[in-house]
Design an enzyme around this catalytic site. Structure first.
Site, PDB file in Angstrom:
ATOM      1  N   ALA A 159       0.824  -1.186  -0.041  1.00 23.70           N
ATOM      2  CA  ALA A 159      -0.106  -0.038  -0.014  1.00 23.70           C
ATOM      3  C   ALA A 159       0.979   1.236   0.081  1.00 23.70           C
ATOM      4  O   ALA A 159       1.950   1.426   0.754  1.00 23.70           O
ATOM      5  CB  ALA A 159      -0.791   0.118   1.377  1.00 23.70           C
ATOM      6  N   LYS A 160       0.451   2.069  -1.039  1.00 22.86           N
ATOM      7  CA  LYS A 160       1.598   3.162  -1.080  1.00 22.86           C
ATOM      8  C   LYS A 160       0.809   4.518  -0.143  1.00 22.86           C
ATOM      9  O   LYS A 160       0.304   5.320  -0.128  1.00 22.86           O
ATOM     10  CB  LYS A 160       1.445   3.814  -2.458  1.00 22.86           C
ATOM     11  N   CYS A 161       1.309   4.051   1.228  1.00 22.51           N
ATOM     12  CA  CYS A 161       0.962   4.919   2.313  1.00 22.51           C
ATOM     13  C   CYS A 161       1.823   6.155   2.964  1.00 22.51           C
ATOM     14  O   CYS A 161       3.034   5.359   2.989  1.00 22.51           O
ATOM     15  CB  CYS A 161       0.497   3.897   3.572  1.00 22.51           C
ATOM     16  N   TYR A 165       6.829   6.157   4.526  1.00 20.95           N
ATOM     17  CA  TYR A 165       7.766   7.119   4.246  1.00 20.95           C
ATOM     18  C   TYR A 165       8.740   7.475   5.161  1.00 20.95           C
ATOM     19  O   TYR A 165       9.695   8.226   5.104  1.00 20.95           O
ATOM     20  CB  TYR A 165       7.311   7.991   2.884  1.00 20.95           C
TER      21      TYR A 165
END
Ligand code: PPE
Length: 313
Positions: A159-161, A165
């Protein structure tokens, strides 16, 4: 310090607003707890006008990220895809990076994101080579991070949450403060995972390999593009785990990503990689350049022309 050049518009919650007016409240829930999912997409000038690369695939991943996080997006994908294309047209710039983002907005504090409204924006800006033009040509210097990549039992890497980052930022800062250009993160099992914002590939004896999804990585769309190119080049390809020392002994290494493109790695922790030339990486870079600029019929299915037919829901 602002290096982003303001463009006329940003799409925010259903309408185009002037760049300077696309603001949020400091009590925006997602800002405090990292509950935001996003995408990074590129648009390039072609002989038929600006074209967005792999638009559908990026919104597939966007929807999957939302699904994983139980986030109910208030707009259907057709609306978001059209907003993305219209934004390029509104801003009148062909070569740009596009950033759709959905986050828990202003409404309630405390961890539970289900109490806050979900807000959605698409912004775009002009972004050159992520690891520098020089990096794309000559290769970058990388270091294996002391930070371990998140795994799917902690924060699902597929999931690009935004929260992912924080882990990437620790690795990135460690690398740059140590004088390197970029980090390489290992997973909890000690195998190579990915960069803070890129996937990684290895070339050895003509065989191209990249860690499998099970290594705890974001399934990069550029990674998928590169895999297709490797096959189209008639090269052998393996989805396989590799160790830190297999980085050192590679003939070629490179990063792939929407922001980074295909960037060779010329050194890992003081060991120069291969001969310092990147014959296979160069062939893949060349194909990438041809594909994104609409110069090959073979890859035309990956382009959505801003002035072409509009996607439906
Ligand atoms: N891994 C990570 C952790 C990652 O963030 C990216 C993209 C990739 C792999 C490659 O994925 P793809 O772009 O689909 O090939 N990183 C995005 C954000 C970078 C940023 O600093 O912001 C990007 O390249 O758009």
């Amino acid at each position: 310090m602002v290096s982003i050049r303001a463009l006329p518009k940003i799409w925010l919650n259903g309408r185009f607003v002037p760049w300077d007016e696309a603001k949020i409240h400091v009590l925006t829930h997602g800002l405090h707890y990292g509950y935001a999912i996003f995408e990074g997409i590129r648009c390039h000038g072609t002989s038929s006008g600006p074209a967005v690369f792999r638009l559908r695939d990026h919104f597939d991943r966007f929807q999957n990220s939302a699904k994983i996080y139980r986030m109910r997006l208030p707009y259907d994908r057709g609306t978001l895809e059209r907003a993305t294309l219209d934004l390029v047209r509104e801003n009148g710039v062909s070569d740009a990076y596009l950033r759709p983002i959905a986050y828990s907005g202003y409404g309630e504090m405390g961890i539970d994101p289900t109490k806050s409204p979900i807000e959605v924006a698409v912004a775009m800006w002009e972004w050159g080579a992520y690891l520098g033009e020089e990096g794309v040509r000559r290769g970058v210097r990388a270091t294996v991070s002391s930070w371990v990549r998140i795994d799917s039992r902690m924060l699902p890497p597929q999931a690009k949450c935004a929260a992912n980052y924080a882990n990437s930022a620790l690795a990135k800062m460690e690398a740059t403060s140590g004088g390197y250009d970029e980090a390489i993160l290992l997973n909890a099992a000690g195998m190579v995972a990915e960069g803070p914002g890129e996937n990684i590939f290895r070339v050895k004896n003509g065989v191209v390999s990249t860690p499998p999804a099970s290594s705890g990585i974001l399934r990069g769309i550029s990674r998928d593009t590169v895999i297709r190119f490797v096959k189209d080049e008639g090269l052998e390809f393996q989805r396989t785990d590799f160790t830190r020392e297999e980085l050192f002994t590679a003939d070629e290494l490179f990063y792939s990503g929407t922001a980074a493109g295909i960037t060779p790695i010329r050194e890992v922790d003081g060991r120069s990689i291969g001969s310092g030339e990147y014959p296979i990486t160069r062939r893949l870079q060349e194909r990438y350049d041809v594909a994104i600029h609409g110069r090959s019929e073979r890859y035309s299915g990956w382009l959505t022309y801003v002035d072409g037919p509009r996607p439906r829901a």
